[in-house]
Write a protein that holds these residues in place. Structure first.
Motif, PDB file in Angstrom:
ATOM      1  N   ALA A 152       1.210  -1.268   0.114  1.00  0.00           N
ATOM      2  CA  ALA A 152      -0.056  -0.122  -0.159  1.00  0.00           C
ATOM      3  C   ALA A 152       0.878   0.810   0.099  1.00  0.00           C
ATOM      4  N   GLN A 153       1.936   0.953   0.955  1.00  0.00           N
ATOM      5  CA  GLN A 153       3.159   2.316   0.859  1.00  0.00           C
ATOM      6  C   GLN A 153       3.113   2.247  -0.495  1.00  0.00           C
ATOM      7  N   ARG A 154       4.101   1.045  -1.064  1.00  0.00           N
ATOM      8  CA  ARG A 154       4.289   1.316  -3.055  1.00  0.00           C
ATOM      9  C   ARG A 154       2.961   2.521  -3.470  1.00  0.00           C
ATOM     10  N   ALA A 155       2.090   1.590  -3.674  1.00  0.00           N
ATOM     11  CA  ALA A 155       1.115   2.292  -4.625  1.00  0.00           C
ATOM     12  C   ALA A 155       0.428   3.786  -4.211  1.00  0.00           C
ATOM     13  N   GLY A 156       1.616   4.022  -2.891  1.00  0.00           N
ATOM     14  CA  GLY A 156       0.997   5.746  -2.737  1.00  0.00           C
ATOM     15  C   GLY A 156       0.454   5.921  -2.165  1.00  0.00           C
ATOM     16  N   LYS A 157      -0.224   5.208  -0.785  1.00  0.00           N
ATOM     17  CA  LYS A 157      -1.433   5.196   0.149  1.00  0.00           C
ATOM     18  C   LYS A 157      -0.977   6.046   1.578  1.00  0.00           C
ATOM     19  N   ILE A 158      -0.122   5.140   1.863  1.00  0.00           N
ATOM     20  CA  ILE A 158       1.337   5.000   3.144  1.00  0.00           C
ATOM     21  C   ILE A 158       2.207   6.310   2.725  1.00  0.00           C
ATOM     22  N   ARG A 159       2.764   7.403   3.219  1.00  0.00           N
ATOM     23  CA  ARG A 159       4.101   7.909   3.399  1.00  0.00           C
ATOM     24  C   ARG A 159       5.002   7.036   4.325  1.00  0.00           C
ATOM     25  N   HIS A 160       4.749   7.122   5.476  1.00  0.00           N
ATOM     26  CA  HIS A 160       5.394   6.335   6.711  1.00  0.00           C
ATOM     27  C   HIS A 160       4.581   4.689   6.997  1.00  0.00           C
ATOM     28  N   LEU A 161       5.270   3.619   7.333  1.00  0.00           N
ATOM     29  CA  LEU A 161       5.179   2.519   7.790  1.00  0.00           C
ATOM     30  C   LEU A 161       6.018   3.182   9.452  1.00  0.00           C
ATOM     31  N   GLY A 162       4.861   2.711  10.560  1.00  0.00           N
ATOM     32  CA  GLY A 162       5.777   2.189  11.637  1.00  0.00           C
ATOM     33  C   GLY A 162       4.574   0.961  12.323  1.00  0.00           C
ATOM     34  N   VAL A 163       5.613   0.367  13.375  1.00  0.00           N
ATOM     35  CA  VAL A 163       4.409  -0.569  13.926  1.00  0.00           C
ATOM     36  C   VAL A 163       4.173  -0.283  15.670  1.00  0.00           C
ATOM     37  N   SER A 164       3.141  -1.412  15.994  1.00  0.00           N
ATOM     38  CA  SER A 164       3.173  -1.289  17.198  1.00  0.00           C
ATOM     39  C   SER A 164       2.354  -2.628  18.109  1.00  0.00           C
ATOM     40  N   ASN A 165       3.095  -2.410  19.379  1.00  0.00           N
ATOM     41  CA  ASN A 165       2.664  -3.328  19.699  1.00  0.00           C
ATOM     42  C   ASN A 165       3.823  -4.968  19.817  1.00  0.00           C
ATOM     43  N   VAL A 166       5.405  -4.688  19.084  1.00  0.00           N
ATOM     44  CA  VAL A 166       5.943  -5.302  18.968  1.00  0.00           C
ATOM     45  C   VAL A 166       7.330  -5.500  19.373  1.00  0.00           C
ATOM     46  N   THR A 167       7.616  -6.674  19.618  1.00  0.00           N
ATOM     47  CA  THR A 167       8.771  -7.445  20.285  1.00  0.00           C
ATOM     48  C   THR A 167       9.641  -6.612  19.286  1.00  0.00           C
ATOM     49  N   VAL A 168      11.469  -6.895  19.742  1.00  0.00           N
ATOM     50  CA  VAL A 168      12.250  -6.547  19.032  1.00  0.00           C
ATOM     51  C   VAL A 168      12.125  -7.528  17.866  1.00  0.00           C
ATOM     52  N   LYS A 169      11.845  -8.756  18.171  1.00  0.00           N
ATOM     53  CA  LYS A 169      12.342  -9.685  17.244  1.00  0.00           C
ATOM     54  C   LYS A 169      10.896  -9.008  15.692  1.00  0.00           C
ATOM     55  N   GLN A 170       9.965  -8.727  16.286  1.00  0.00           N
ATOM     56  CA  GLN A 170       8.989  -8.585  14.883  1.00  0.00           C
ATOM     57  C   GLN A 170       9.454  -7.175  14.776  1.00  0.00           C
ATOM     58  N   LEU A 171      10.054  -6.233  15.170  1.00  0.00           N
ATOM     59  CA  LEU A 171      10.772  -4.286  14.645  1.00  0.00           C
ATOM     60  C   LEU A 171      11.885  -5.423  13.728  1.00  0.00           C
ATOM     61  N   GLU A 172      12.664  -6.446  14.371  1.00  0.00           N
ATOM     62  CA  GLU A 172      13.086  -6.567  13.037  1.00  0.00           C
ATOM     63  C   GLU A 172      13.283  -7.216  11.934  1.00  0.00           C
ATOM     64  N   GLU A 173      12.284  -7.730  11.491  1.00  0.00           N
ATOM     65  CA  GLU A 173      11.584  -8.943  11.232  1.00  0.00           C
ATOM     66  C   GLU A 173      10.470  -7.801   9.774  1.00  0.00           C
ATOM     67  N   ALA A 174       9.730  -6.743  10.737  1.00  0.00           N
ATOM     68  CA  ALA A 174       8.750  -5.845  10.019  1.00  0.00           C
ATOM     69  C   ALA A 174      10.277  -5.054   9.435  1.00  0.00           C
ATOM     70  N   ARG A 175      11.266  -4.930   9.940  1.00  0.00           N
ATOM     71  CA  ARG A 175      12.138  -3.323   8.960  1.00  0.00           C
ATOM     72  C   ARG A 175      13.007  -4.232   8.315  1.00  0.00           C
ATOM     73  N   ARG A 176      12.697  -6.298   7.906  1.00  0.00           N
ATOM     74  CA  ARG A 176      13.461  -6.781   6.440  1.00  0.00           C
ATOM     75  C   ARG A 176      12.297  -6.674   4.675  1.00  0.00           C
ATOM     76  N   ILE A 177      10.990  -6.033   5.862  1.00  0.00           N
ATOM     77  CA  ILE A 177      10.289  -6.244   5.047  1.00  0.00           C
ATOM     78  C   ILE A 177       9.825  -4.599   4.405  1.00  0.00           C
ATOM     79  N   ALA A 178      10.425  -3.568   5.963  1.00  0.00           N
ATOM     80  CA  ALA A 178       9.580  -2.130   4.524  1.00  0.00           C
ATOM     81  C   ALA A 178      11.056  -1.135   5.303  1.00  0.00           C
ATOM     82  N   CYS A 179      10.340   0.025   5.028  1.00  0.00           N
ATOM     83  CA  CYS A 179      10.783   1.265   6.541  1.00  0.00           C
ATOM     84  C   CYS A 179      10.151   1.379   7.246  1.00  0.00           C
ATOM     85  N   ILE A 180      10.839   0.927   8.475  1.00  0.00           N
ATOM     86  CA  ILE A 180       9.961   1.238   9.718  1.00  0.00           C
ATOM     87  C   ILE A 180      10.136   2.561  10.319  1.00  0.00           C
TER      88      ILE A 180
END
Ligand code: NAP
Length: 283
Positions: A152-180
């Motif tokens: 959705a970010q690539r489609a232009g609907k989101i400028r920046h992505l964030g995460v919530s209620n995550v562990t360090v491991k989930q943050l790392e995984e999210a950062r491998r998928i997108a710029c958080i």
């Protein structure tokens, strides 16, 4: 501190991706009705509160589709659209409210796509400045949820992505998928269990947005907070917020209130400096 008109700008600024905001934001969850369910009792008063929050220098607002549901986002648009320059609205998707006391995860791609489109419509935006995945859903691979939002970010609907209620491991995984650019987890002077997540944000140079920055009111009852507040002629809420601001340069607290008096009081916390001995008392 009480009574003096001080603004959130005194907290200094923080980068959220390519956006710059004052380091003391506003949590807009409580503009919805009691239990964050349905409409508030006094909708014009909530619109006024939001306008005042911006005037007081809170130029980062946090909301979510699940607040109401749909109420907080709608009132933000009623109060402030067309949005003043400099206002950054962060919203969230990934939780649903089947009833008053339920907050259920729904991280399915089809739900996230629908939720994002709903937020865009209610906020009257073509692109959301900060879209946060509200909470991992154990029934859906985290990578599927994050991948959908990255698309959705690539489609232009989101400028920046964030995460919530995550562990360090989930943050790392999210950062491998997108710029958080941000993490929003529960954190306050009385609950520091996410210190490792905060440390990971500092290392990555991304914003840490503590939810329940006042412990939903509980932090205000702490004896040490009260002691420092008395010493500084400040309030326990101001000391709790000043402690968060001093805790880390990536900290972006989002205190929530539906009271104008508390709003002014909280904004003034940005100008409160804690001495080394105050910090030692609060350690
Ligand atoms: N990501 C997540 O899962 C998640 C979860 C919860 C919240 N959030 C976000 O975090 C934001 C903040 O959370 P929150 O509002 O629940 O908790 P909070 O900011 O820790 O505390 C708000 C509570 O403290 C009271 N309060 C505020 N200022 C006060 C003051 N100066 N003196 C005395 N009492 C004061 C409020 O009552 P009054 O209204 O009477 O002032 C309210 O009961 C929310 O708006 C939302 O955006 C995110």
């Amino acid at each position: 501190m009480t009574g003096a008109l001080r603004t959130a700008a005194a907290a200094g600024t923080l980068r959220v991706g390519d956006l710059t905001v004052n380091r003391l934001g506003f949590g807009a969850m409580r503009v919805a009705g009691p239990d964050i369910w349905g409409d508030p009792k006094d909708r014009p008063a909530m619109r006024k509160l939001l306008v005042r929050a911006f005037e007081l220098g809170h130029n980062f607002f946090d909301t979510a589709d699940s607040y109401g549901p749909n109420v907080s986002e709608t009132i933000i648009a009623e109060a402030l659209h067309p949005y003043p320059a400099g206002l950054v609205i962060g919203t969230k998707g990934g939780l649903v409210r089947p009833s008053r006391h339920r907050w259920d995860e729904d991280g399915r791609p089809e739900h996230l796509r629908r939720a994002l489109d709903g937020s865009l419509k209610r906020l009257r935006l073509e692109r959301i400045d900060l879209y946060q995945f509200h909470a991992p859903d154990t029934r859906v691979p985290f990578a599927d949820s994050m991948g959908t939002l990255a698309e959705a970010q690539r489609a232009g609907k989101i400028r920046h992505l964030g995460v919530s209620n995550v562990t360090v491991k989930q943050l790392e995984e999210a950062r491998r998928i997108a710029c958080i650019v941000s993490v929003q987890n529960e954190y306050n002077i009385e609950n520091r269990s996410d210190d490792p997540v905060l440390a990971a944000c500092e290392k990555a140079g991304i914003a840490f947005i503590p939810w329940f920055p006042l412990g939903a009111g509980r932090a205000l009852r702490s004896a040490k907070v009260k002691r420092v507040a008395t010493r500084l002629n400040a309030t326990p809420a101001q000391v709790s917020l000043a402690w968060l601001l001093a805790r880390s340069p990536v900290m972006l607290p989002i205190p929530g209130t539906n009271s104008l008096a508390h709003l002014e009081e909280n904004a003034a916390a940005a100008a409160l400096t804690l001495s080394p001995s105050d910090l030692a008392t609060l350690a």
